[in-house]
Design a protein around this motif. Structure first.
Motif, mmCIF file in Angstrom:
data_model
loop_
_atom_site.group_PDB
_atom_site.id
_atom_site.type_symbol
_atom_site.label_atom_id
_atom_site.label_comp_id
_atom_site.label_asym_id
_atom_site.label_seq_id
_atom_site.Cartn_x
_atom_site.Cartn_y
_atom_site.Cartn_z
ATOM 1 N N GLN A 78 0.846 -1.193 0.000
ATOM 2 C CA GLN A 78 0.000 0.000 0.000
ATOM 3 C C GLN A 78 0.881 1.244 0.000
ATOM 4 O O GLN A 78 1.671 1.461 0.923
ATOM 5 C CB GLN A 78 -0.928 -0.004 1.223
ATOM 6 C CG GLN A 78 -1.864 -1.206 1.288
ATOM 7 C CD GLN A 78 -2.781 -1.292 0.076
ATOM 8 O OE1 GLN A 78 -3.416 -0.303 -0.317
ATOM 9 N NE2 GLN A 78 -2.868 -2.472 -0.530
ATOM 10 N N ASN A 79 0.717 2.051 -1.044
ATOM 11 C CA ASN A 79 1.550 3.245 -1.226
ATOM 12 C C ASN A 79 0.688 4.500 -1.143
ATOM 13 O O ASN A 79 -0.118 4.768 -2.033
ATOM 14 C CB ASN A 79 2.248 3.167 -2.590
ATOM 15 C CG ASN A 79 3.097 4.397 -2.885
ATOM 16 O OD1 ASN A 79 3.632 5.026 -1.975
ATOM 17 N ND2 ASN A 79 3.211 4.736 -4.157
ATOM 18 N N GLY A 80 0.850 5.283 -0.093
ATOM 19 C CA GLY A 80 0.120 6.537 0.055
ATOM 20 C C GLY A 80 0.731 7.613 -0.828
ATOM 21 O O GLY A 80 1.926 7.888 -0.723
ATOM 22 N N ILE A 81 -0.084 8.196 -1.721
ATOM 23 C CA ILE A 81 0.403 9.251 -2.611
ATOM 24 C C ILE A 81 -0.506 10.474 -2.507
ATOM 25 O O ILE A 81 -1.726 10.368 -2.646
ATOM 26 C CB ILE A 81 0.455 8.791 -4.083
ATOM 27 C CG1 ILE A 81 1.420 7.620 -4.255
ATOM 28 C CG2 ILE A 81 0.872 9.937 -4.983
ATOM 29 C CD1 ILE A 81 1.660 7.234 -5.709
ATOM 30 N N TYR A 82 0.087 11.616 -2.268
ATOM 31 C CA TYR A 82 -0.659 12.869 -2.269
ATOM 32 C C TYR A 82 -1.162 13.129 -3.688
ATOM 33 O O TYR A 82 -0.414 12.956 -4.654
ATOM 34 C CB TYR A 82 0.252 14.001 -1.794
ATOM 35 C CG TYR A 82 -0.423 15.345 -1.669
ATOM 36 C CD1 TYR A 82 -1.641 15.481 -1.029
ATOM 37 C CD2 TYR A 82 0.182 16.481 -2.186
ATOM 38 C CE1 TYR A 82 -2.249 16.725 -0.915
ATOM 39 C CE2 TYR A 82 -0.409 17.721 -2.063
ATOM 40 C CZ TYR A 82 -1.624 17.840 -1.430
ATOM 41 O OH TYR A 82 -2.228 19.065 -1.315
ATOM 42 N N ASN A 83 -2.407 13.549 -3.822
ATOM 43 C CA ASN A 83 -3.013 13.630 -5.156
ATOM 44 C C ASN A 83 -3.085 15.039 -5.738
ATOM 45 O O ASN A 83 -3.848 15.291 -6.660
ATOM 46 C CB ASN A 83 -4.426 13.023 -5.119
ATOM 47 C CG ASN A 83 -5.371 13.776 -4.186
ATOM 48 O OD1 ASN A 83 -5.114 14.915 -3.787
ATOM 49 N ND2 ASN A 83 -6.462 13.132 -3.816
ATOM 50 N N PHE A 90 -0.553 13.620 -9.134
ATOM 51 C CA PHE A 90 -1.844 14.292 -9.237
ATOM 52 C C PHE A 90 -2.819 13.358 -9.939
ATOM 53 O O PHE A 90 -2.433 12.255 -10.371
ATOM 54 C CB PHE A 90 -1.721 15.630 -9.986
ATOM 55 C CG PHE A 90 -1.233 15.537 -11.410
ATOM 56 C CD1 PHE A 90 -2.117 15.676 -12.475
ATOM 57 C CD2 PHE A 90 0.118 15.340 -11.700
ATOM 58 C CE1 PHE A 90 -1.670 15.617 -13.796
ATOM 59 C CE2 PHE A 90 0.572 15.281 -13.016
ATOM 60 C CZ PHE A 90 -0.324 15.421 -14.066
ATOM 61 N N GLU A 91 -4.071 13.743 -10.002
ATOM 62 C CA GLU A 91 -5.082 12.886 -10.604
ATOM 63 C C GLU A 91 -5.462 13.355 -12.008
ATOM 64 O O GLU A 91 -5.603 14.546 -12.252
ATOM 65 C CB GLU A 91 -6.334 12.825 -9.723
ATOM 66 C CG GLU A 91 -6.102 12.038 -8.442
ATOM 67 C CD GLU A 91 -7.384 11.742 -7.698
ATOM 68 O OE1 GLU A 91 -8.413 12.381 -7.996
ATOM 69 O OE2 GLU A 91 -7.368 10.865 -6.809
ATOM 70 N N VAL A 120 -4.388 10.262 -1.651
ATOM 71 C CA VAL A 120 -4.579 10.935 -0.366
ATOM 72 C C VAL A 120 -4.662 12.440 -0.589
ATOM 73 O O VAL A 120 -3.780 13.034 -1.200
ATOM 74 C CB VAL A 120 -3.429 10.600 0.609
ATOM 75 C CG1 VAL A 120 -3.637 11.300 1.945
ATOM 76 C CG2 VAL A 120 -3.319 9.091 0.802
ATOM 77 N N GLY A 121 -5.715 13.063 -0.087
ATOM 78 C CA GLY A 121 -5.944 14.480 -0.334
ATOM 79 C C GLY A 121 -5.334 15.423 0.674
ATOM 80 O O GLY A 121 -5.387 16.632 0.501
#
Length: 324
Positions: A78-83, A90-91, A120-121
């Motif tokens: 599980q890799n938490g990435i700021y979006n 980014f998304e 992750v926002g």
């Protein structure tokens, strides 16, 4: 001199579009996710304009895969990435894209593991998420700093500096650190830019100049909006992100000449994580096989690239960093 303690900032493509209507960026549900480790075909198609890459066509490398701990061989990491930080992460149409997803995808292929990128926002929730075990790793453009090394470990990726921008047409010019004195600077909450601005402000007062007024914003849509509507005189973020936003999203900002000292960036892992050696080996492998350079060139930031895999470092202690 080594950069003062710091972290990072961000900006969403959707947020830029909303700026034209003077709206704030909309963050995605932190619980949403996209798979970065599945099969597929590379797609950054000219026809569709997609930045999504679903595979780099790499095979597991025995020497790298051998370092993957048993508990992760049959588990999806599980890799938490700021979006909200183009071009790093980014998304695009609901899917995570950017330098960070691309690098982790390539690393997962040579490691022979699956990785699930969790969008992750809120950037400042990522390190607590690692500590609690919600995420196994977090590839989110973290600055490698002594305070952070008291909480997490890092595998280094490259180094970038901090840049400043003013609203186009502003009389402000920043050619040196002292040109920041007396101005209001907006940064992302939880980012290392807070520490950098505070240090610059202290330098200003020591030199007999006016202090800097620091403003923090919950996301980069709000941060950019603040400088375009005059609430902040300047805004700060990494050089790559600032240039990307101004060039690709037509934001009415002017990039300033002064660049604050470059800071090494890295992928964060839970303190003492057994994944560290495998992640380091994977990073070195994708540098050696040329995929790393392809990724950074894809995003127009190849000038930041390591020139040798030997530059990759697994940071586990603040003592590994030079004295500031």
């Amino acid at each position: 001199m080594y950069p003062r303690p710091a972290l990072r900032a961000s900006f969403a493509v959707a947020a830029v579009a909303s700026l034209a209507a003077l709206g704030l960026s909309a963050c995605s549900d932190p619980g949403s996710a996209s798979n970065a480790g599945g099969a597929g075909t590379a797609s950054a198609s000219a026809s569709g304009g997609s930045n999504v890459t679903t595979t780099w066509g790499l095979k597991p490398v025995d020497s790298v895969a051998a370092l993957v701990p048993a508990e992760f061989k049959d588990k999806t990491i599980q890799n938490g990435i700021y979006n909200d930080f183009a071009p790093q992460d980014f998304e695009e149409n609901g899917q995570l894209v950017g330098i960070q997803p691309d690098i982790v995808l390539a690393m997962s292929e040579v490691m022979g593991v699956k990785v699930n990128n969790v969008s992750v926002g809120t950037f400042d929730s990522l390190i607590p998420g690692l500590s609690s075990g919600r995420y196994d790793v977090s590839s989110a453009d973290f600055g490698v700093t002594k305070p952070r090394l008291g909480q997490v470990d890092f595998v280094s990726e490259f180094a970038v500096g901090t840049s400043f921008a003013a609203k186009t047409g502003s009389s402000i010019t920043v050619n040196s650190e002292t040109d920041l004195c007396g101005h209001t600077i907006g940064v992302l909450a939880g980012s290392y830019f807070i520490d950098q601005v505070n240090q610059a402000s202290a330098d200003c007062t020591k030199a007999g100049k006016s202090a800097i007024t620091l403003q923090t914003y919950p996301d980069d849509g709000a941060r950019i909006l603040a400088v375009t509507n005059g609430r902040s005189e300047l805004t700060a973020t990494t050089t790559d992100a600032m240039a990307f936003v101004i060039k690709s999203q037509n934001v009415p900002l002017t990039l300033q000449k002064f660049v604050y000292e470059p800071l090494e960036l890295g992928i964060a892992l839970k303190k003492g994580s057994s994944l560290g050696p495998a992640m380091k080996a994977a990073m070195k492998e994708i540098i050696s096989n040329g995929t790393y350079a392809k990724i950074l060139k894809k995003w127009g930031v190849d000038s930041t690239a390591y020139t040798s895999p030997e530059k990759v470092t697994l940071y586990t202690s603040p003592s590994q960093l030079p004295a500031s």
